[in-house]
Design an enzyme around this catalytic site. Sequence first.
Site, PDB file in Angstrom:
ATOM      1  N   CYS A 137      14.890  11.132   4.708  1.00 10.34           N
ATOM      2  CA  CYS A 137      14.973  10.666   6.098  1.00 10.34           C
ATOM      3  C   CYS A 137      16.394  10.756   6.635  1.00 10.34           C
ATOM      4  O   CYS A 137      16.593  10.963   7.817  1.00 10.34           O
ATOM      5  CB  CYS A 137      14.435   9.248   6.203  1.00 10.34           C
ATOM      6  SG  CYS A 137      15.223   8.132   5.051  1.00 10.34           S
ATOM      7  N   GLU A 168      11.350   1.462   9.237  1.00  8.21           N
ATOM      8  CA  GLU A 168      12.322   2.472   8.785  1.00  8.21           C
ATOM      9  C   GLU A 168      11.665   3.820   9.053  1.00  8.21           C
ATOM     10  O   GLU A 168      10.739   4.212   8.359  1.00  8.21           O
ATOM     11  CB  GLU A 168      12.598   2.327   7.280  1.00  8.21           C
ATOM     12  CG  GLU A 168      13.165   0.987   6.867  1.00  8.21           C
ATOM     13  CD  GLU A 168      14.579   0.752   7.365  1.00  8.21           C
ATOM     14  OE1 GLU A 168      15.250   1.712   7.792  1.00  8.21           O
ATOM     15  OE2 GLU A 168      15.007  -0.408   7.342  1.00  8.21           O
ATOM     16  N   GLU A 197      12.092  16.027  13.916  1.00 10.03           N
ATOM     17  CA  GLU A 197      12.325  15.941  12.472  1.00 10.03           C
ATOM     18  C   GLU A 197      11.407  16.945  11.767  1.00 10.03           C
ATOM     19  O   GLU A 197      10.183  16.843  11.863  1.00 10.03           O
ATOM     20  CB  GLU A 197      11.999  14.521  11.993  1.00 10.03           C
ATOM     21  CG  GLU A 197      12.307  14.327  10.540  1.00 10.03           C
ATOM     22  CD  GLU A 197      11.908  12.933  10.048  1.00 10.03           C
ATOM     23  OE1 GLU A 197      10.788  12.497  10.356  1.00 10.03           O
ATOM     24  OE2 GLU A 197      12.715  12.306   9.354  1.00 10.03           O
ATOM     25  N   GLY A 223      -4.215   5.557   4.146  1.00  6.96           N
ATOM     26  CA  GLY A 223      -3.450   4.780   5.118  1.00  6.96           C
ATOM     27  C   GLY A 223      -4.215   4.568   6.412  1.00  6.96           C
ATOM     28  O   GLY A 223      -4.200   3.483   6.997  1.00  6.96           O
ATOM     29  N   LYS A 245       0.848  -1.198   0.000  1.00 11.37           N
ATOM     30  CA  LYS A 245       0.000   0.000   0.000  1.00 11.37           C
ATOM     31  C   LYS A 245       0.880   1.244   0.000  1.00 11.37           C
ATOM     32  O   LYS A 245       1.595   1.502   0.962  1.00 11.37           O
ATOM     33  CB  LYS A 245      -0.887   0.033   1.256  1.00 11.37           C
ATOM     34  CG  LYS A 245      -1.941   1.122   1.163  1.00 11.37           C
ATOM     35  CD  LYS A 245      -2.367   1.664   2.493  1.00 11.37           C
ATOM     36  CE  LYS A 245      -1.396   2.624   3.095  1.00 11.37           C
ATOM     37  NZ  LYS A 245      -1.167   3.860   2.321  1.00 11.37           N
ATOM     38  N   GLY A 258      -5.334   3.703  -1.542  1.00 14.36           N
ATOM     39  CA  GLY A 258      -6.367   4.331  -0.707  1.00 14.36           C
ATOM     40  C   GLY A 258      -5.735   4.933   0.534  1.00 14.36           C
ATOM     41  O   GLY A 258      -4.514   5.057   0.617  1.00 14.36           O
ATOM     42  N   GLY A 301      -4.439   0.855   6.702  1.00 11.89           N
ATOM     43  CA  GLY A 301      -3.221   0.519   7.436  1.00 11.89           C
ATOM     44  C   GLY A 301      -3.456  -0.484   8.553  1.00 11.89           C
ATOM     45  O   GLY A 301      -2.780  -1.515   8.630  1.00 11.89           O
TER      46      GLY A 301
HETATM   47  P1  NAD Z   1       3.490   8.568   7.556  1.00 16.31           P
HETATM   48  O1  NAD Z   1       3.874   7.793   8.756  1.00 16.31           O
HETATM   49  O2  NAD Z   1       2.490   9.646   7.693  1.00 16.31           O
HETATM   50  O3  NAD Z   1       2.911   7.614   6.422  1.00 16.31           O
HETATM   51  C1  NAD Z   1       3.631   6.507   5.922  1.00 16.31           C
HETATM   52  C2  NAD Z   1       2.660   5.477   5.367  1.00 16.31           C
HETATM   53  O4  NAD Z   1       1.842   5.010   6.436  1.00 16.31           O
HETATM   54  C3  NAD Z   1       1.709   5.997   4.301  1.00 16.31           C
HETATM   55  O5  NAD Z   1       1.517   4.977   3.332  1.00 16.31           O
HETATM   56  C4  NAD Z   1       0.427   6.214   5.063  1.00 16.31           C
HETATM   57  O6  NAD Z   1      -0.705   6.111   4.222  1.00 16.31           O
HETATM   58  C5  NAD Z   1       0.479   5.065   6.039  1.00 16.31           C
HETATM   59  N1  NAD Z   1      -0.342   5.225   7.237  1.00 16.31           N
HETATM   60  C6  NAD Z   1      -0.874   6.354   7.737  1.00 16.31           C
HETATM   61  N2  NAD Z   1      -1.584   6.084   8.848  1.00 16.31           N
HETATM   62  C7  NAD Z   1      -1.466   4.751   9.054  1.00 16.31           C
HETATM   63  C8  NAD Z   1      -1.964   3.859  10.034  1.00 16.31           C
HETATM   64  N3  NAD Z   1      -2.730   4.282  11.033  1.00 16.31           N
HETATM   65  N4  NAD Z   1      -1.640   2.552   9.960  1.00 16.31           N
HETATM   66  C9  NAD Z   1      -0.842   2.120   8.966  1.00 16.31           C
HETATM   67  N5  NAD Z   1      -0.374   2.905   7.989  1.00 16.31           N
HETATM   68  C10 NAD Z   1      -0.685   4.201   8.030  1.00 16.31           C
HETATM   69  O7  NAD Z   1       4.871   9.102   6.956  1.00 16.31           O
HETATM   70  P2  NAD Z   1       5.044  10.047   5.698  1.00 16.31           P
HETATM   71  O8  NAD Z   1       4.702  11.417   6.147  1.00 16.31           O
HETATM   72  O9  NAD Z   1       4.366   9.464   4.516  1.00 16.31           O
HETATM   73  O10 NAD Z   1       6.623   9.916   5.436  1.00 16.31           O
HETATM   74  C11 NAD Z   1       7.577  10.719   6.022  1.00 16.31           C
HETATM   75  C12 NAD Z   1       8.275   9.997   7.154  1.00 16.31           C
HETATM   76  O11 NAD Z   1       8.906   8.824   6.676  1.00 16.31           O
HETATM   77  C13 NAD Z   1       9.388  10.793   7.781  1.00 16.31           C
HETATM   78  O12 NAD Z   1       9.307  10.705   9.184  1.00 16.31           O
HETATM   79  C14 NAD Z   1      10.649  10.123   7.278  1.00 16.31           C
HETATM   80  O13 NAD Z   1      11.779  10.283   8.092  1.00 16.31           O
HETATM   81  C15 NAD Z   1      10.223   8.733   7.205  1.00 16.31           C
HETATM   82  N6  NAD Z   1      11.098   7.979   6.299  1.00 16.31           N
HETATM   83  C16 NAD Z   1      11.989   7.087   6.810  1.00 16.31           C
HETATM   84  C17 NAD Z   1      12.843   6.388   5.968  1.00 16.31           C
HETATM   85  C18 NAD Z   1      13.821   5.377   6.485  1.00 16.31           C
HETATM   86  O14 NAD Z   1      14.307   4.593   5.688  1.00 16.31           O
HETATM   87  N7  NAD Z   1      14.119   5.334   7.746  1.00 16.31           N
HETATM   88  C19 NAD Z   1      12.777   6.621   4.601  1.00 16.31           C
HETATM   89  C20 NAD Z   1      11.883   7.556   4.137  1.00 16.31           C
HETATM   90  C21 NAD Z   1      11.023   8.221   4.999  1.00 16.31           C
END
Ligand code: NAD
Length: 471
Positions: free
Chosen positions: A278, A244, A378, A202, A169, A200, A206
């Site tokens: 990240c 991650e 962050e 998250g 997803k 769709g 999720g």
């Molecule tokens: P996010 O946590 O808001 O969303 C990530 C994913 O989770 C999306 O697909 C979203 O739809 C889904 N999601 C949202 N609510 C959920 C729930 N309740 N249950 C399950 N899934 C759910 O993060 P973002 O804003 O999309 O991404 C940015 C973040 O990602 C930053 O904190 C960044 O540091 C981190 N990041 C980490 C790495 C790494 O390798 N460590 C790499 C890239 C990004």
Amino acid sequence: MQRYEKLFINGEWVAPHGSGFTSVVNPATEEVFAEVANADLDDVNAAFAAARAAFPAWSATRAAERADWITKLHAALDKRRDALALAISQSMGCPLEIAKIIQVNCVSAFKKFAERAFEMEVEKQVNNSLVVREPVGVCAFITPWNYPLYQLIGKVAPALATGCTMVLKPSSVTPLQDLIFAEAVAEIGLPKGVFNLVTGRGGVLGDAMVTHPEADMVSFTGSTATGRRIQRLAADSVKRVCLELGGKSAFIITEDAPLEQAVSFGVKDVMINSGQTCIALSRMLVPASRYEEAAAIAKQVAEGLKVGDPMAADTYVGPMSSMGQRDTVLGYIQKGLDEGAKLLTGGLDYPEGISRGAYVRPTIFRDVHNKMTIAQEEIFGPVICMIPYHTLDEAISIANDSVYGLSGGVWAATREEGIRIARQLRTGGVYVNGGDFNYDAPLGGYKQSGNGREWGDFGMHEFYEIKSMQL
Ligand code: NAD
């Protein structure tokens, strides 16, 4: 308007049970340019049922067969590079020419997993035991919007190589490259059910994915807040969870480092992808004795970066991925000002000549103390905190004074000294003297930046179980 009305489940494009569409917005123009179908819980169930049904046959394939599929899929992806770059650039704002490199070059790294598939056939005799590797099972993958193809490949490639099946997803902000990936999967005729895609929200899908009884493993990339929640939700069924998460990486520039080169590297490292990386080195630690000199260089480099239209060939900094992300970043800039940090460049206004879209000016704060919110949380935007230090020990202690431990950087007079400092950082990665990003190196975090590693040989480990047979 591009309209994606179907999901990819069990090797076919199927109409969703869910209703309605999620809009995909171009953050440069604030206009909707695509819509993707909303899956619902029935669709999630269908996707996991397909992945479960496919698992026995796929997990029993020989490594050579899986390597062959990976090679074919790589070729199908390779010819879609331009479409992938455009889809990513339009949906999250990374300048197109830069997206072709930092967002899409990971396609080349995908094919290496064909060789890695053979790792699964390495067996070990330990006294009277035969120790073998077996795929962990059906995987649930949830990815974010900042490097959406890179995150997809970092999960899907080792899963295919090890013999796992999967349900993916993407973030609702950036679903398009996943749909293009599914087109490549359909084109090569990968056995049905091995790869399934649902699109769709998250928040809606999720939980169902993470708690799904057919999911043996969850791999999530995203914010630490969501990761924490996922780990809790997955605990009931004791699934393997690979996370991650976020970072707040420090970049230590030593007293005798080549300052111009180091500061310039540090500024460009953060500003690329509008700071939505990240592993961005968002805290720049500079010796107090060279602080003014470093500040002048940083200001000049940041102000020289072209901000604007992601379609223009000379743009270095595009918009943030969404207006919501812009608000978040501006909130942090305001917080920095409230806490007494001084703006060296950038700030709350739109960049010159821009009056709409999710743009934020490349911003550098000086006189930052590591206890300030902007140095601890962050920001995920084009914002650098310049922090002075007096001794190297103090710099290392400031660098490690973070709940995160994803990445870090050092620029020292020699590589040996850089490595000596790098070893003292509690982070999953360190960039020494401007070292390049390496797709074959493992990536992952210490502390609240997550657990597990992706990419490279180490990235395979998350996807297999170990069985010992006593003979
Ligand atoms: P996010 O946590 O808001 O969303 C990530 C994913 O989770 C999306 O697909 C979203 O739809 C889904 N999601 C949202 N609510 C959920 C729930 N309740 N249950 C399950 N899934 C759910 O993060 P973002 O804003 O999309 O991404 C940015 C973040 O990602 C930053 O904190 C960044 O540091 C981190 N990041 C980490 C790495 C790494 O390798 N460590 C790499 C890239 C990004």
